[in-house]
Design a protein around this motif. Structure first.
Motif, PDB file in Angstrom:
ATOM      1  N   ALA A   1       3.772   5.541  12.111  1.00  0.00           N
ATOM      2  CA  ALA A   1       5.031   5.215  11.433  1.00  0.00           C
ATOM      3  C   ALA A   1       4.866   5.343   9.926  1.00  0.00           C
ATOM      4  O   ALA A   1       5.713   5.931   9.234  1.00  0.00           O
ATOM      5  CB  ALA A   1       5.477   3.805  11.806  1.00  0.00           C
ATOM      6  N   ALA A   2       3.733   4.831   9.398  1.00  0.00           N
ATOM      7  CA  ALA A   2       3.530   4.851   7.957  1.00  0.00           C
ATOM      8  C   ALA A   2       3.325   6.263   7.447  1.00  0.00           C
ATOM      9  O   ALA A   2       3.842   6.639   6.387  1.00  0.00           O
ATOM     10  CB  ALA A   2       2.333   3.977   7.593  1.00  0.00           C
ATOM     11  N   GLY A   3       2.566   7.077   8.198  1.00  0.00           N
ATOM     12  CA  GLY A   3       2.334   8.447   7.777  1.00  0.00           C
ATOM     13  C   GLY A   3       3.626   9.242   7.750  1.00  0.00           C
ATOM     14  O   GLY A   3       3.910   9.983   6.808  1.00  0.00           O
TER      15      GLY A   3
ATOM     16  N   PHE B   1       0.833  -1.203   0.000  1.00  0.00           N
ATOM     17  CA  PHE B   1       0.000   0.000   0.000  1.00  0.00           C
ATOM     18  C   PHE B   1       0.866   1.250   0.000  1.00  0.00           C
ATOM     19  O   PHE B   1       0.612   2.190  -0.742  1.00  0.00           O
ATOM     20  CB  PHE B   1      -0.895   0.034   1.241  1.00  0.00           C
ATOM     21  CG  PHE B   1      -2.099  -0.852   1.141  1.00  0.00           C
ATOM     22  CD1 PHE B   1      -2.318  -1.624   0.027  1.00  0.00           C
ATOM     23  CD2 PHE B   1      -3.011  -0.892   2.162  1.00  0.00           C
ATOM     24  CE1 PHE B   1      -3.430  -2.450  -0.066  1.00  0.00           C
ATOM     25  CE2 PHE B   1      -4.134  -1.708   2.084  1.00  0.00           C
ATOM     26  CZ  PHE B   1      -4.341  -2.480   0.979  1.00  0.00           C
ATOM     27  N   LEU B   2       1.895   1.257   0.854  1.00  0.00           N
ATOM     28  CA  LEU B   2       2.757   2.430   0.965  1.00  0.00           C
ATOM     29  C   LEU B   2       3.379   2.751  -0.376  1.00  0.00           C
ATOM     30  O   LEU B   2       3.592   3.904  -0.721  1.00  0.00           O
ATOM     31  CB  LEU B   2       3.889   2.163   1.955  1.00  0.00           C
ATOM     32  CG  LEU B   2       3.596   2.548   3.387  1.00  0.00           C
ATOM     33  CD1 LEU B   2       4.788   2.213   4.253  1.00  0.00           C
ATOM     34  CD2 LEU B   2       3.285   4.035   3.499  1.00  0.00           C
TER      35      LEU B   2
ATOM     36  N   LYS C   1      -4.474   4.150   5.724  1.00  0.00           N
ATOM     37  CA  LYS C   1      -4.403   2.833   5.082  1.00  0.00           C
ATOM     38  C   LYS C   1      -3.611   1.844   5.914  1.00  0.00           C
ATOM     39  O   LYS C   1      -4.042   0.704   6.098  1.00  0.00           O
ATOM     40  CB  LYS C   1      -3.817   2.970   3.686  1.00  0.00           C
ATOM     41  CG  LYS C   1      -4.924   3.168   2.700  1.00  0.00           C
ATOM     42  CD  LYS C   1      -4.479   3.769   1.421  1.00  0.00           C
ATOM     43  CE  LYS C   1      -5.688   4.369   0.724  1.00  0.00           C
ATOM     44  NZ  LYS C   1      -5.310   5.476  -0.139  1.00  0.00           N
ATOM     45  N   ILE C   2      -2.460   2.262   6.406  1.00  0.00           N
ATOM     46  CA  ILE C   2      -1.634   1.307   7.160  1.00  0.00           C
ATOM     47  C   ILE C   2      -2.242   1.086   8.537  1.00  0.00           C
ATOM     48  O   ILE C   2      -2.163  -0.017   9.080  1.00  0.00           O
ATOM     49  CB  ILE C   2      -0.171   1.773   7.232  1.00  0.00           C
ATOM     50  CG1 ILE C   2       0.337   2.118   5.831  1.00  0.00           C
ATOM     51  CG2 ILE C   2       0.706   0.721   7.877  1.00  0.00           C
ATOM     52  CD1 ILE C   2       0.170   1.042   4.807  1.00  0.00           C
ATOM     53  N   GLY C   3      -2.877   2.116   9.092  1.00  0.00           N
ATOM     54  CA  GLY C   3      -3.589   1.923  10.343  1.00  0.00           C
ATOM     55  C   GLY C   3      -4.670   0.862  10.202  1.00  0.00           C
ATOM     56  O   GLY C   3      -4.839   0.005  11.078  1.00  0.00           O
TER      57      GLY C   3
ATOM     58  N   GLY D   1       5.184  10.669   4.326  1.00  0.00           N
ATOM     59  CA  GLY D   1       5.431  12.110   4.226  1.00  0.00           C
ATOM     60  C   GLY D   1       6.886  12.411   3.926  1.00  0.00           C
ATOM     61  O   GLY D   1       7.192  13.225   3.050  1.00  0.00           O
ATOM     62  N   ILE D   2       7.797  11.721   4.636  1.00  0.00           N
ATOM     63  CA  ILE D   2       9.221  11.997   4.424  1.00  0.00           C
ATOM     64  C   ILE D   2       9.662  11.527   3.041  1.00  0.00           C
ATOM     65  O   ILE D   2      10.411  12.200   2.345  1.00  0.00           O
ATOM     66  CB  ILE D   2      10.073  11.334   5.527  1.00  0.00           C
ATOM     67  CG1 ILE D   2       9.739  11.950   6.890  1.00  0.00           C
ATOM     68  CG2 ILE D   2      11.562  11.516   5.243  1.00  0.00           C
ATOM     69  CD1 ILE D   2      10.333  11.207   8.060  1.00  0.00           C
ATOM     70  N   GLU D   3       9.161  10.351   2.626  1.00  0.00           N
ATOM     71  CA  GLU D   3       9.549   9.857   1.308  1.00  0.00           C
ATOM     72  C   GLU D   3       9.067  10.816   0.220  1.00  0.00           C
ATOM     73  O   GLU D   3       9.794  11.124  -0.719  1.00  0.00           O
ATOM     74  CB  GLU D   3       8.970   8.462   1.052  1.00  0.00           C
ATOM     75  CG  GLU D   3       9.745   7.725  -0.026  1.00  0.00           C
ATOM     76  CD  GLU D   3       8.913   6.722  -0.778  1.00  0.00           C
ATOM     77  OE1 GLU D   3       7.773   6.445  -0.386  1.00  0.00           O
ATOM     78  OE2 GLU D   3       9.421   6.219  -1.794  1.00  0.00           O
ATOM     79  N   TYR D   4       7.831  11.299   0.381  1.00  0.00           N
ATOM     80  CA  TYR D   4       7.281  12.229  -0.607  1.00  0.00           C
ATOM     81  C   TYR D   4       8.076  13.531  -0.600  1.00  0.00           C
ATOM     82  O   TYR D   4       8.433  14.066  -1.654  1.00  0.00           O
ATOM     83  CB  TYR D   4       5.812  12.485  -0.285  1.00  0.00           C
ATOM     84  CG  TYR D   4       5.094  13.322  -1.297  1.00  0.00           C
ATOM     85  CD1 TYR D   4       4.578  12.751  -2.448  1.00  0.00           C
ATOM     86  CD2 TYR D   4       4.921  14.692  -1.104  1.00  0.00           C
ATOM     87  CE1 TYR D   4       3.918  13.511  -3.382  1.00  0.00           C
ATOM     88  CE2 TYR D   4       4.259  15.461  -2.028  1.00  0.00           C
ATOM     89  CZ  TYR D   4       3.757  14.866  -3.169  1.00  0.00           C
ATOM     90  OH  TYR D   4       3.109  15.631  -4.092  1.00  0.00           O
ATOM     91  N   GLY D   5       8.391  14.022   0.617  1.00  0.00           N
ATOM     92  CA  GLY D   5       9.196  15.236   0.720  1.00  0.00           C
ATOM     93  C   GLY D   5      10.559  15.057   0.075  1.00  0.00           C
ATOM     94  O   GLY D   5      11.033  15.934  -0.664  1.00  0.00           O
ATOM     95  N   ALA D   6      11.186  13.898   0.319  1.00  0.00           N
ATOM     96  CA  ALA D   6      12.505  13.638  -0.259  1.00  0.00           C
ATOM     97  C   ALA D   6      12.420  13.605  -1.778  1.00  0.00           C
ATOM     98  O   ALA D   6      13.305  14.127  -2.475  1.00  0.00           O
ATOM     99  CB  ALA D   6      13.056  12.310   0.265  1.00  0.00           C
TER     100      ALA D   6
END
Lengths: 146, 146
Positions: B80-82, A141-142, B35-37, B86-91
């Motif tokens: 953790a997933a959020g 999903f991620l 979603k991950i929740g 967020g960090i992956e998208y920011g990167a």
């Protein structure tokens, strides 16, 4: 033969090992073993590099220990990843579709097999299968979020 | 507004919650949280369902305990997933490319933050950051195998 599809997204350090086992499921599994094994070995190396940079000493014994740890962790992560990649690919072929359920099946079966190999507690094996499926589903999903 | 991209790959159970936070990084993070929740809550529910099916008894207290566990685990995995999403998208935005290094940065930062929030041992926090980066890189690689 099915070449590794990683090459496009993978720029520096460029790794492109192609081993043909004559069977697509085996090819995917071996690919997973090599790539994830390399990631795990790098992780073990980074961990030890941090420790020796911090303590400031470095000996041949320590290097040997690090190398053994890299091999052991690489083989362990690689086995899990190869198993997962093989089962996910197999599930995709059998089910004929490509969705998150393949990841869930792959994660659950991998959790089951790895846990059954190291433990005789049946409850723990089932819990690990459930957790494996959940982790694989979450990772799938991620991946579609961004 | 950026709609969830999951809809295509996600057939049964269909979940398509769209919340607009007015900021793309926040949207991705909230999407990841939900979603991950949900995946983690399902995992907790499956675990408890197995236990009560095995022991054969079911009470209101147990159901309440299960529900609390679902909420707790869902919130933990979701956070953790959020954070990771967020960090992956920011990167990705900052670096301007889409490759495995974004996943590595996201995983390492998530490991660092989650570990720093729960532990005061600096060595352990750095180990967790290294492990987080390795897990995210491994998941990213596995995704391109099949």
């Amino acid at each position: 033969m099915p070449r590794s599809r990683l090459s496009g997204s993978f720029s520096t350090p460029r790794v492109d090992v192609v081993i043909d086992m004559g069977n697509p499921v085996l090819n995917v599994a071996v690919d997973g073993f090599i790539k994830i094994g390399a990631v795990a070995a790098t992780r073990a190396a980074a961990e030890d590099a941090y420790h020796s940079a911090k303590s400031g000493n470095m000996s041949f014994d320590k290097l040997e220990h690090s190398f053994k740890k890299m091999c052991k962790e690489g083989a362990y992560w690689g086995t899990a990843a190869g198993l997962y990649a093989g089962i996910e690919y197999g599930a995709m072929k059998v089910r004929g579709t490509r969705d998150w359920k393949n990841a869930m099946i792959g994660g659950a079966m991998t959790g089951l097999v790895i846990s059954a190999a190291s433990s005789h507690d049946r409850d723990k094996v089932i819990m690990d299968a459930i957790t494996g499926g959940a982790i694989a589903t979450a990772a799938e999903f991620l991946n579609y979020l961004t």
